[in-house]
Scaffold this active site. Structure first.
Site, PDB file in Angstrom:
ATOM      1  N   ARG A 108     -30.937  54.790 -12.884  1.00 48.73           N
ATOM      2  CA  ARG A 108     -31.240  53.933 -14.032  1.00 48.73           C
ATOM      3  C   ARG A 108     -32.709  53.541 -13.978  1.00 48.73           C
ATOM      4  O   ARG A 108     -33.147  52.934 -12.993  1.00 48.73           O
ATOM      5  CB  ARG A 108     -30.334  52.696 -13.989  1.00 48.73           C
ATOM      6  CG  ARG A 108     -30.672  51.704 -15.075  1.00 48.73           C
ATOM      7  CD  ARG A 108     -29.733  50.499 -15.142  1.00 48.73           C
ATOM      8  NE  ARG A 108     -30.301  49.597 -16.127  1.00 48.73           N
ATOM      9  CZ  ARG A 108     -30.619  48.327 -15.925  1.00 48.73           C
ATOM     10  NH1 ARG A 108     -30.362  47.748 -14.762  1.00 48.73           N
ATOM     11  NH2 ARG A 108     -31.177  47.613 -16.867  1.00 48.73           N
ATOM     12  N   HIS A 153     -36.861  46.775 -20.831  1.00 45.46           N
ATOM     13  CA  HIS A 153     -36.758  45.987 -19.604  1.00 45.46           C
ATOM     14  C   HIS A 153     -37.993  45.077 -19.542  1.00 45.46           C
ATOM     15  O   HIS A 153     -38.813  45.167 -18.642  1.00 45.46           O
ATOM     16  CB  HIS A 153     -36.640  46.892 -18.388  1.00 45.46           C
ATOM     17  CG  HIS A 153     -36.029  46.232 -17.180  1.00 45.46           C
ATOM     18  ND1 HIS A 153     -34.902  46.704 -16.542  1.00 45.46           N
ATOM     19  CD2 HIS A 153     -36.384  45.114 -16.491  1.00 45.46           C
ATOM     20  CE1 HIS A 153     -34.603  45.923 -15.510  1.00 45.46           C
ATOM     21  NE2 HIS A 153     -35.497  44.950 -15.445  1.00 45.46           N
ATOM     22  N   GLU A 198     -30.783  42.395 -19.709  1.00 46.25           N
ATOM     23  CA  GLU A 198     -30.726  40.946 -19.501  1.00 46.25           C
ATOM     24  C   GLU A 198     -31.448  40.144 -20.582  1.00 46.25           C
ATOM     25  O   GLU A 198     -32.444  39.459 -20.299  1.00 46.25           O
ATOM     26  CB  GLU A 198     -31.313  40.589 -18.136  1.00 46.25           C
ATOM     27  CG  GLU A 198     -30.636  41.289 -16.980  1.00 46.25           C
ATOM     28  CD  GLU A 198     -31.071  40.744 -15.624  1.00 46.25           C
ATOM     29  OE1 GLU A 198     -32.025  39.948 -15.573  1.00 46.25           O
ATOM     30  OE2 GLU A 198     -30.440  41.097 -14.628  1.00 46.25           O
ATOM     31  N   ASN A 341     -25.188  43.137 -14.972  1.00 45.73           N
ATOM     32  CA  ASN A 341     -26.011  42.873 -13.790  1.00 45.73           C
ATOM     33  C   ASN A 341     -25.493  41.597 -13.129  1.00 45.73           C
ATOM     34  O   ASN A 341     -25.283  40.595 -13.820  1.00 45.73           O
ATOM     35  CB  ASN A 341     -27.473  42.624 -14.168  1.00 45.73           C
ATOM     36  CG  ASN A 341     -28.172  43.882 -14.648  1.00 45.73           C
ATOM     37  OD1 ASN A 341     -27.596  44.972 -14.633  1.00 45.73           O
ATOM     38  ND2 ASN A 341     -29.416  43.733 -15.072  1.00 45.73           N
ATOM     39  N   TYR A 343     -25.772  39.010  -9.460  1.00 45.26           N
ATOM     40  CA  TYR A 343     -26.388  38.720  -8.158  1.00 45.26           C
ATOM     41  C   TYR A 343     -25.730  37.565  -7.411  1.00 45.26           C
ATOM     42  O   TYR A 343     -25.563  37.630  -6.207  1.00 45.26           O
ATOM     43  CB  TYR A 343     -27.881  38.398  -8.346  1.00 45.26           C
ATOM     44  CG  TYR A 343     -28.700  39.614  -8.709  1.00 45.26           C
ATOM     45  CD1 TYR A 343     -29.296  40.405  -7.728  1.00 45.26           C
ATOM     46  CD2 TYR A 343     -28.854  40.008 -10.024  1.00 45.26           C
ATOM     47  CE1 TYR A 343     -30.031  41.533  -8.049  1.00 45.26           C
ATOM     48  CE2 TYR A 343     -29.588  41.145 -10.357  1.00 45.26           C
ATOM     49  CZ  TYR A 343     -30.173  41.899  -9.370  1.00 45.26           C
ATOM     50  OH  TYR A 343     -30.883  43.030  -9.683  1.00 45.26           O
ATOM     51  N   GLU A 409     -26.725  46.565 -12.115  1.00 40.30           N
ATOM     52  CA  GLU A 409     -27.591  46.025 -11.052  1.00 40.30           C
ATOM     53  C   GLU A 409     -26.760  45.119 -10.162  1.00 40.30           C
ATOM     54  O   GLU A 409     -25.937  44.348 -10.642  1.00 40.30           O
ATOM     55  CB  GLU A 409     -28.728  45.153 -11.609  1.00 40.30           C
ATOM     56  CG  GLU A 409     -29.924  45.891 -12.102  1.00 40.30           C
ATOM     57  CD  GLU A 409     -31.019  44.951 -12.612  1.00 40.30           C
ATOM     58  OE1 GLU A 409     -31.189  43.840 -12.063  1.00 40.30           O
ATOM     59  OE2 GLU A 409     -31.701  45.341 -13.578  1.00 40.30           O
TER      60      GLU A 409
HETATM   61  C1  PNW Z   1     -32.976  41.124 -12.627  1.00 41.49           C
HETATM   62  N1  PNW Z   1     -31.856  34.790 -11.858  1.00 41.49           N
HETATM   63  O1  PNW Z   1     -33.564  39.918 -12.954  1.00 41.49           O
HETATM   64  C2  PNW Z   1     -33.849  42.170 -13.296  1.00 41.49           C
HETATM   65  O2  PNW Z   1     -33.151  43.010 -14.174  1.00 41.49           O
HETATM   66  C3  PNW Z   1     -34.684  42.948 -12.343  1.00 41.49           C
HETATM   67  O3  PNW Z   1     -35.788  43.461 -13.021  1.00 41.49           O
HETATM   68  C4  PNW Z   1     -35.070  42.088 -11.163  1.00 41.49           C
HETATM   69  O4  PNW Z   1     -35.990  42.681 -10.323  1.00 41.49           O
HETATM   70  C5  PNW Z   1     -33.793  41.768 -10.412  1.00 41.49           C
HETATM   71  O5  PNW Z   1     -32.817  41.187 -11.262  1.00 41.49           O
HETATM   72  C6  PNW Z   1     -34.000  40.845  -9.219  1.00 41.49           C
HETATM   73  O6  PNW Z   1     -34.490  39.601  -9.621  1.00 41.49           O
HETATM   74  C7  PNW Z   1     -33.079  38.677 -12.617  1.00 41.49           C
HETATM   75  O7  PNW Z   1     -32.712  33.893 -11.764  1.00 41.49           O
HETATM   76  C8  PNW Z   1     -34.014  37.676 -12.491  1.00 41.49           C
HETATM   77  O8  PNW Z   1     -30.635  34.521 -11.718  1.00 41.49           O
HETATM   78  C9  PNW Z   1     -33.604  36.388 -12.241  1.00 41.49           C
HETATM   79  C10 PNW Z   1     -32.252  36.107 -12.113  1.00 41.49           C
HETATM   80  C11 PNW Z   1     -31.317  37.109 -12.221  1.00 41.49           C
HETATM   81  C12 PNW Z   1     -31.741  38.401 -12.471  1.00 41.49           C
END
Ligand code: PNW
Length: 533
Positions: A108, A153, A198, A341, A343, A409
């Protein structure tokens, strides 16, 4: 006496069984699960144009909002830029080699809009930029790796920001022209498309509190809603363009990638916390997912809360714009799969705030916190909570009719240059295991997984201080050499096995203390019930 006791013990027994099926209890305590992913499961890794390409002014590329933002003091933690980044603009073969070695089926990446249209319009199409993506796509196809391409992006052509950016509805038309150009030029070989990456981060971090380009923060209760409105319409138009003009010949699929944390109730037994958790999920994921994946419109709870607050502020209309009936019909169902995505996780309670300034952050009447036992990462916002991904996948299944879903992601950061990234191996092992449980135990329709990121890169406002890569990149060396970390070896093996092989008896992990305790309790209760009855 005996029958009374046996009844109460039976009740204890069933209450105990019940606890094992409660969401938090089950997800957190569920032991590691050894099994394979379904055949054909898609394994991928990801990057984005501004974060890796460099070549910021090559081949007549136009300036974009991240060029402008990083070239203006002092937005980035280490004062760095993406001018060179990983130099992927000049290193196609190196990147494809890393991907081949990982054994991924997909890669991707994103297209830089201003690299192929300098000012964002058809008037400034640049052959040098088109040529770069042709070479990348051809190299991937030759290596048997399928491209998954994100159109946006975050690197908007600066010329379009100059006319108001996503707050200007004219961008619906410009984005549609850009998308059409990409389908025309690359769609013979690209079969998986994502319109936006996002949108939540675009509108909240970029236009709400301004930590990302274009750095706007003066109207946090209006600008994000207005920009989101344009982005949702832009997505829908691009989807229809693909559907009407390209689908029958190119036979690809197209959707959007939404980011969501899992926002669970702080106290799962509190009705108030559960309602707050639901509000927070609707304000974050539902904001974009409800119109596209459900009914063409924003979630009711958002419409109601923002309208009420707007009235209290003495406004005649809501700060949340409204879609017309025909727009709702045009937006609803503009997806071929769900791109996600993910995290991290937060715990949610109710909090009423009377901020002086209207603000998206306080519109939802919710407050987030973290469990102090959760492991931290290199990014201040990232807590490691593997079971949260499973909870989120189930929430999506229940709210949007279990759509086919690709995780586009998932990954973890640190601030080390070490190749021995054991914490990242653990992160992937445990998060991916929760994806497996969501598929096999809960019936979630997950079709693919993408690790963020192929290599260390420009991490937005954090510059090069936070690293998410499976590969280490030496940013002090002009040649930008890449080296595999331990996590790359782990991911490679996982892809090869298509899952987790059951451990041999010599290497079997011991059963965790909680699991052992519940097994013993189970036996004792069973024996007592039998004896008393
Ligand atoms: C994503 N948060 O961004 C993006 O799609 C990527 O480009 C980035 O490098 C990656 O996650 C890691 O940060 C985020 O604050 C940025 O929760 C911030 C958040 C989540 C995703």
């Amino acid at each position: 006496m005996r029958s009374k006791m046996s009844i109460s013990l039976t009740l204890v027994f069933f209450a105990f069984l019940g606890c094992r099926t409660l969401v938090r209890c089950a997800y957190q305590d569920d032991p590691f699960y050894y099994d394979k992913f379904p055949d054909g499961f898609l394994w991928s890794t990801a990057t984005s144009s501004y974060q890796i390409e460099g070549g910021w002014n090559s081949s007549e590329k136009g300036e974009n909002i991240w060029d402008r933002f990083t070239h203006t003091c002092c937005h980035i933690e280490d004062n760095s830029t993406g001018d060179v980044a990983c130099d992927s603009y000049n290193k196609i073969q190196d990147d494809v080699q890393l991907l081949k070695s990982l054994g991924v089926s997909h890669y991707r990446f994103s297209i830089s809009w201003s690299r192929i249209m300098a000012d964002g319009t058809n008037a400034t199409i640049k052959s040098g930029g088109i040529d770069y993506y042709n070479r990348l796509i051809n190299a991937l196809k030759k290596a048997n790796i399928e491209p998954m391409v994100t159109l946006y992006h975050w690197d908007l052509p600066q010329a379009l920001q100059d006319i108001g950016g996503w707050e200007n509805e004219l961008l619906v038309g410009y984005f549609n022209e850009y998308a059409r150009t990409c389908f025309k030029r690359f769609g013979d070989r690209v079969k998986l498309w994502l319109t936006f990456n996002e949108p939540f981060v675009v509108v909240w971090v970029g236009l709400g509190f301004g930590a990302h380009a274009p750095g706007i923060s003066d109207r946090p209760g209006e600008a994000p809603y207005k920009a989101a409105h344009t982005i949702i319409k832009s997505h829908a138009e691009a989807w229809h363009t693909y559907d009407n003009e390209f689908r029958s010949t190119q036979k690809g699929r197209i959707s959007i990638t939404l980011d969501s944390d899992w926002k669970g109730p702080k106290d799962p037994n509190s009705a108030d916390d559960k309602a707050a958790s639901e509000r927070a999920m609707q304000f974050k994921l539902g904001w974009f997912a409800n119109p596209i994946f459900k009914n063409g419109d924003y979630p009711d709870v958002m419409k109601e809360l923002i309208a009420n607050k707007s009235a209290e502020e003495g406004r005649s209309t809501s700060r949340l714009p409204e879609f017309t009936e025909s727009e709702k019909l045009r937006i609803k169902g503009t997806f071929d799969f769900f791109g996600l995505n993910h995290y991290t996780t937060q715990l949610i309670t109710t909090q009423y705030r009377s901020d002086k300034k209207p603000n998206y952050g306080s519109d939802m009447d919710a407050k987030e916190s973290q469990d102090p036992s959760w492991q931290r990462a290199g990014s201040s916002w990232l807590y490691v909570v593997p079971w949260g991904l499973r909870a989120l996948l189930n929430w999506i299944k229940d709210n949007y009719g279990n759509p086919e879903l690709y995780i586009t992601e998932n990954g973890v950061s640190d601030r080390n240059a070490s190749l021995q990234d054991d914490h990242r191996v653990e992160f992937y092992r445990n998060y991916i295991n929760n994806v497996l449980k969501a598929i096999k135990k809960d019936g979630c329709n997950v079709k693919g997984y993408t690790a963020w990121s192929l290599m260390d890169n420009f991490e937005w406002a954090a510059g090069y201080t936070e690293k998410f890569g499976l590969h280490y990149v030496d940013f002090s060396d002009p040649a930008r050499p890449r080296k595999a970390k331990k996590s790359a070896e782990f991911y490679k093996q996982l892809i090869k096995d298509n899952g987790f092989n059951a451990p041999t008896s010599a290497s079997a992990p011991t059963v965790g203390p909680r699991h052992r305790a519940s097994s013993v309790l189970f036996m004792v209760v069973t024996l007592l019930v039998k004896f008393l009855m």
